[in-house]
Design an enzyme around this catalytic site. Sequence first.
Site, PDB file in Angstrom:
ATOM      1  N   ASP A   1       0.823  -1.204   0.000  1.00 53.59           N
ATOM      2  CA  ASP A   1       0.000   0.000   0.000  1.00 53.59           C
ATOM      3  C   ASP A   1       0.862   1.261   0.000  1.00 53.59           C
ATOM      4  OD1 ASP A   1      -2.673   1.341   0.410  1.00 53.59           O
ATOM      5  OD2 ASP A   1      -1.645   2.034   2.215  1.00 53.59           O
TER       6      ASP A   1
ATOM      7  N   GLU B   1       1.024  -0.313  -4.980  1.00 53.61           N
ATOM      8  CA  GLU B   1       0.055   0.773  -5.153  1.00 53.61           C
ATOM      9  C   GLU B   1       0.824   2.044  -4.882  1.00 53.61           C
ATOM     10  OE1 GLU B   1      -2.408   3.980  -4.085  1.00 53.61           O
ATOM     11  OE2 GLU B   1      -1.578   2.798  -2.434  1.00 53.61           O
TER      12      GLU B   1
END
Length: 588
Positions: free
Chosen positions: A273, A308
């Site tokens: 993330d 990401e």
Amino acid sequence: MEMPTPTDRPGARKERKSVEFGPVWSDGSISFFLWAPLQAVVFLAVDGREPLPMTRGSDGWFTLTVQVPVGALYRFLLPDGSAVPDPASRFQPEDVHGSSEVVSPTSFRWNDATWRGLPWHEAVIYELHIGTFTREGTFRAAAERLPYLKSLGVTVVEIMPVGDFPGRWSWGYDGVSLFAPDSCYGRPDDLKAFVDRAHALGIAVLLDVVYNHFGPEGNYLPMLAPAHTDLYATPWGEAVDYGRRDTTSMRDLILANVRMWIGEFHLDGLRIDAAHEIRDEEPGHILSAIADVAREAGGDRNIHLVLESALLEADRISPAGGFDAQWNDDLHHALHAAITGESDKDYAPCAGRPEVLARALAEGALPGDDEDTPAVALPATSFVSFLQNHDQAGNRARGERISMLASPAACRAAAAVYLLAPQVPLLFQGEEWAAGTPFPFFSDLGPAFISAVRDGRIATFEADPDDLFDPFDPETFAAARLDWSEQRLSRHARMLDWYRAILRVRRQEVVPLCAGIRPGASWRVDEKVIRVIWEGEAKDLMLTLNLTAQAAPLPEPLKGRVIWQEGRVTDGRCPPWFLAWSVRRRKG
């Protein structure tokens, strides 16, 4: 795309001998290891026993070997009277502020000895949140739905973060006990059973992990060790300090966490993330180390790693970069703007600009806003594409799904774009039947954080509080749970049949081409009609698309064999929301 092994990858850096965190089993005893260089004295307190002093090493490691049974609860006592859980706890039955539980890492009996994983180009990813995927909200209940995902055409499940977080519900991005699956979802062996069941069905499992910050409540690491740095900050709190190299550091703790997920839990990979918020200015960036350690821990299995990031991570997702792909937000924004007409914030650069959509399809994530920026030649499978995900729904004031914002015809056309493109597709839970439940942001942080979070949401959306879901209201979490009974309603059933059919076409027609498709693609736009051609070894994949609410002239007749079409060409004109995918054999 087959990824190099750690020793093959150019610039790969050999890490120091792996460091153990948490309890380690040996000869019927358990050695407790605690990294606490900021403390001079630490006692181990096992429930029902007198606290015992731990031995402090010169490097700030405290150790103690004792005989305790599985299931015993323990804490570490500090000189100021604090009783803190183990930062590397494998299970927190009393949540993040409670005692840690001794869990056997080898109690689960695996049945996946022959599982080697899947080639990346075969991936069809399904993102799910354990707490809202089923009514029960547990690993075991989610495992019961795996045969359904198999029948849908899913080959990879991506689970949103499960590291223990404070409270009863969370998206998972405010976790603080990275080694402990949250007890709301079940026990560690329940997660292992989920993975084992997935492998039996031929489904790989990725886990979303957060290595850029810790949640604001229940993070006891700063009391023990230098966990954070003031050189950087993240939007969510203090940045993790990855700059230390000479002694045990957060780098070692995170790499131990990677080894646990890939090795002990048999996961097939990780989604990192907000990778752009993971700062490391020293040689041998922590992301490179994560890639090396994950593949080493996976042995001869196919391990897949996804980033990401708000930046185009071209070097990391290149064939020699250690990562398979990154999320393609640019394609999402272009698709969303085209079918909803929204033009604010992230959608402003692509609203009314079909050339941005064409480039995002042909080249993947774009290197910048400048149209003249040179394209980056990366394999199509270096990008994960989607029409919605947890962020794109949950970071709206009302948590609306795309099916709540655009017509069914527009949604089908946009979904057909990313589901049959050679990039790796990702569905968000419930998308396949146009679920009527929203996916709002929810949290159960303690009272000290409620006002700040609520005020932040109001400021972000510049909205009246009455127009927002209250993240802390139990009804907000309840509203996000999927209603599986919707599948029996005709309009939802029709959409589910549509997704099953198009994923079948992807498996039969597109996947065999993906491995041979060359990096980059040619594209053009004629009166808002987009044409993209991906060249392959023996066949080309071609898209003709009118992703607007108005009819438009078809620039030239469709070529090749049409494998999927939305709408019908009449008198040389494409209707609104028209799409045609075709395959053409290459000459020579």
